[in-house]
Enzyme design. Structure first.
Site, PDB file in Angstrom:
ATOM      1  N   TRP A   1    -108.332 105.282  89.011  1.00  0.00           N
ATOM      2  CA  TRP A   1    -109.651 105.436  88.400  1.00  0.00           C
ATOM      3  C   TRP A   1    -110.778 105.074  89.370  1.00  0.00           C
ATOM      4  O   TRP A   1    -111.940 105.297  89.087  1.00  0.00           O
ATOM      5  CB  TRP A   1    -109.761 104.594  87.128  1.00  0.00           C
ATOM      6  CG  TRP A   1    -109.007 105.201  85.988  1.00  0.00           C
ATOM      7  CD1 TRP A   1    -107.905 104.688  85.372  1.00  0.00           C
ATOM      8  CD2 TRP A   1    -109.274 106.456  85.332  1.00  0.00           C
ATOM      9  NE1 TRP A   1    -107.466 105.537  84.377  1.00  0.00           N
ATOM     10  CE2 TRP A   1    -108.294 106.626  84.331  1.00  0.00           C
ATOM     11  CE3 TRP A   1    -110.234 107.457  85.496  1.00  0.00           C
ATOM     12  CZ2 TRP A   1    -108.252 107.747  83.492  1.00  0.00           C
ATOM     13  CZ3 TRP A   1    -110.192 108.571  84.667  1.00  0.00           C
ATOM     14  CH2 TRP A   1    -109.217 108.705  83.681  1.00  0.00           C
TER      15      TRP A   1
ATOM     16  N   ASN B   1    -105.032 113.382  83.784  1.00  0.00           N
ATOM     17  CA  ASN B   1    -104.696 111.963  84.005  1.00  0.00           C
ATOM     18  C   ASN B   1    -103.385 111.637  83.308  1.00  0.00           C
ATOM     19  O   ASN B   1    -102.450 112.443  83.439  1.00  0.00           O
ATOM     20  CB  ASN B   1    -105.861 110.997  83.764  1.00  0.00           C
ATOM     21  CG  ASN B   1    -106.529 111.032  82.427  1.00  0.00           C
ATOM     22  OD1 ASN B   1    -107.252 111.967  82.110  1.00  0.00           O
ATOM     23  ND2 ASN B   1    -106.330 110.019  81.617  1.00  0.00           N
ATOM     24  N   ASP B   2    -103.259 110.522  82.681  1.00  0.00           N
ATOM     25  CA  ASP B   2    -101.969 109.965  82.243  1.00  0.00           C
ATOM     26  C   ASP B   2    -100.874 110.966  81.842  1.00  0.00           C
ATOM     27  O   ASP B   2    -101.147 111.897  81.086  1.00  0.00           O
ATOM     28  CB  ASP B   2    -102.173 109.112  80.990  1.00  0.00           C
ATOM     29  CG  ASP B   2    -103.365 108.216  81.057  1.00  0.00           C
ATOM     30  OD1 ASP B   2    -104.039 108.179  82.083  1.00  0.00           O
ATOM     31  OD2 ASP B   2    -103.634 107.558  80.040  1.00  0.00           O
TER      32      ASP B   2
ATOM     33  N   SER C   1    -104.057 109.470  75.057  1.00  0.00           N
ATOM     34  CA  SER C   1    -102.647 109.354  75.445  1.00  0.00           C
ATOM     35  C   SER C   1    -101.719 108.968  74.311  1.00  0.00           C
ATOM     36  O   SER C   1    -102.132 108.349  73.325  1.00  0.00           O
ATOM     37  CB  SER C   1    -102.514 108.321  76.566  1.00  0.00           C
ATOM     38  OG  SER C   1    -102.982 108.894  77.753  1.00  0.00           O
TER      39      SER C   1
HETATM   40  C1  FRU Z   1    -105.591 105.502  80.662  1.00  0.00           C
HETATM   41  C2  FRU Z   1    -106.521 106.026  79.581  1.00  0.00           C
HETATM   42  C3  FRU Z   1    -105.903 105.798  78.219  1.00  0.00           C
HETATM   43  C4  FRU Z   1    -106.566 106.852  77.389  1.00  0.00           C
HETATM   44  C5  FRU Z   1    -106.677 107.989  78.354  1.00  0.00           C
HETATM   45  C6  FRU Z   1    -107.883 108.852  78.148  1.00  0.00           C
HETATM   46  O1  FRU Z   1    -105.787 106.092  81.895  1.00  0.00           O
HETATM   47  O2  FRU Z   1    -107.788 105.401  79.690  1.00  0.00           O
HETATM   48  O3  FRU Z   1    -106.083 104.492  77.716  1.00  0.00           O
HETATM   49  O4  FRU Z   1    -105.804 107.195  76.270  1.00  0.00           O
HETATM   50  O5  FRU Z   1    -106.710 107.422  79.652  1.00  0.00           O
HETATM   51  O6  FRU Z   1    -107.842 109.980  78.942  1.00  0.00           O
END
Ligand code: FRU
Length: 485
Positions: A289, A34-35, A95
């Protein structure tokens, strides 16, 4: 063996063949991503880290994956840099961002332990990173009363003069999302400075992944608020990513208006960095998401957007694909003054890896549609209705396994004169009017569906410039220099 060593072994042994992935968009070697994290220029390369769970096709214990690029087009795999295995982050290395310091490349991230989120640092040389033994460096108990220690994450770091600034997403017990600010002179001792921004409504909008930069003196704040309600053309995505412009030469965002960064179906948690030539570059997670799209065959899931160069025009954030993509144009096909009435396919305008410009020479059409990744069974459509003043994005027939989160309807006011469409395997990014609006989305359409059709109810007069991308040379470079050894 440490968890990091095991992870590196696992990703090396299970990495997907490069050619099964997008050519010029970063995707994880294996498993879940993800991020974007720590997007930065360090030691002669762009570094892109990301939230990573290599042994699952869904979110799980968060590691930091790593890729590098010389030109923002060819992404090369590097071994995972952090695993959740220390007393200060055993439930996740969430993140964060990166900055170059005198001591090396510094990563700042959220260490999760049970229901606590604190900020931690790690230092490295662009390949391996060592977590600071004195972590965490910013703790939830430094926050004033009434601030959550559980929703306190995603530090963004930058430096002005001799001071480091760090902003972090946070939630208050009164249900206001807020972004808090800390400063430090030495990166390990941080002082709470106050609230940089708070949501006007108490609607449980945790402000994830804050980002900050200045452009011509204007401070720009980006963040990804959770759980937003749609409002006119804005915030249709539930969890959205937005920008706000503050007052020139200040850190004052009071009264600033939020705008979506991307109006498509798949976009979240973008980060920015400054290129060596001064360009401000944004990269986002090209997923949502509310459902991540993938084919049945994939052993990796989700991808990043193509990096976008940012600029400001009349209080609006403009995004354009970075110019480096032009170095990979293979063939260019041009049509000018092409009249579209009914359904038209243009010879040689087809494929799944291209950069296409469409210019409208007149606005006489009522409804204009471009169908992408099309064959007799599948299609994904982008429709401009001049009558309804609405853009309609529809991937119902793109081979999705579930018919939800397929349609986006966004009103527009300014007439649409130009489109630029970047397609790379399963990803599409559509830049409207020179990057004033962008629509990003993922498809799962079989790669053999490569038709492109133009449809118009009343005659539309368009110019088309179609560049195919030299994927062979990109994949060759990625295989040679970006395979995990
Ligand atoms: C955003 C998030 C962040 C967090 C991360 C966890 O998509 O929810 O706030 O640090 O993903 O994977």
């Amino acid at each position: 063996m440490t968890l990091l060593e095991k992870t590196r072994q696992f990703e090396k042994e299970n990495q997907a063949p490069v050619k099964e992935q997008p050519a010029f968009h970063a995707a994880p070697a294996v498993g879940w991503m993800n991020d974007p994290n720590g997007f930065s220029w360090y030691d002669g390369q762009y570094h892109l880290f990301y939230q990573y769970c290599p042994n699952k096709m869904k979110w799980g214990p968060m590691h930091w994956g790593h890729q590098v690029s010389d030109d923002l087009v060819v992404w090369k795999r590097k071994p995972c840099v952090m695993a959740p295995e220390n007393s200060f982050d055993y439930d996740g290395c969430f993140s964060g961002t990166a900055i170059e310091t005198d001591q090396g490349h510094l990563l700042i991230y959220t260490g999760v332990t049970g229901s606590y989120q604190n900020q931690c640092i790690a230092l490295g040389d662009g390949l391996t990173y060592k977590k600071f033994e004195g972590n965490p460096v910013i703790k939830g108990d430094q926050l004033p009363d009434g601030c959550s220690h559980e929703d306190f994450r995603d530090p963004k770091i930058w430096k002005e003069k001799d001071t480091y600034y760090c902003i972090i997403g946070n939630m208050r017990q009164d249900k206001h999302g807020q972004i808090v600010m800390f400063t430090s002179k030495n990166l390990t001792d941080w002082k709470y400075e106050g609230i940089l921004y708070e949501m006007p409504r108490a609607e449980k909008n945790m402000l994830e992944c804050p980002g900050f930069f200045r452009m011509d003196g204007i401070p720009v704040l980006i963040t990804s608020p959770q759980n937003m309600h749609a409002d006119g053309k804005e915030f249709h995505n539930g969890h959205n990513s937005v920008y706000l412009l503050g007052k020139k030469d200040t850190l004052d965002f009071s009264g600033a208006t939020m705008h979506s960064i991307d109006y498509g179906l798949d976009f979240y948690a973008p980060e920015t960095t400054i290129a060596p030539d001064g360009r401000e570059i944004l990269i986002g997670w090209m997923a949502s998401w509310h459902g991540t799209q993938m084919t049945k065959e994939q052993t990796w899931t989700t991808q990043m957007t193509f990096p976008r160069e940012l600029s400001l025009e009349e209080d609006m954030l403009i995004q354009k694909p970075v110019a480096e993509i032009e170095n990979y144009y293979l063939d260019t096909i041009k049509y000018s003054g092409k009249v579209i009435e009914g359904e038209v396919e243009l010879p040689e305008v087809k494929g799944r890896f291209f950069d296409m410009g469409v210019h409208f020479n007149c606005q006489g059409f009522k409804k204009f549609t471009i169908e992408l990744a099309k064959n007799e069974r599948f299609k994904t459509t982008f429709t401009i209705s001049n009558k309804k003043k609405q853009i309609l994005l529809d991937r119902t027939y793109s081979g999705m396994l579930e018919d939800h989160n397929c349609i986006r309807k966004v009103p527009f006011t300014e007439e649409i004169t130009d489109l630029r469409i970047l397609m790379d395997q399963y990803g599409i990014e559509i830049f409207v009017n020179g990057g004033k609006m962008v629509f990003s989305l993922i498809l799962t359409t079989p790669i053999s569906a490569e038709g492109i059709a133009f449809k118009s109810k009343k005659a539309a007069d368009i110019d088309v410039t179609f560049h195919t991308i030299d994927t062979a040379s990109i994949y060759r470079k990625r295989e040679a220099e970006g395979t995990l050894q």
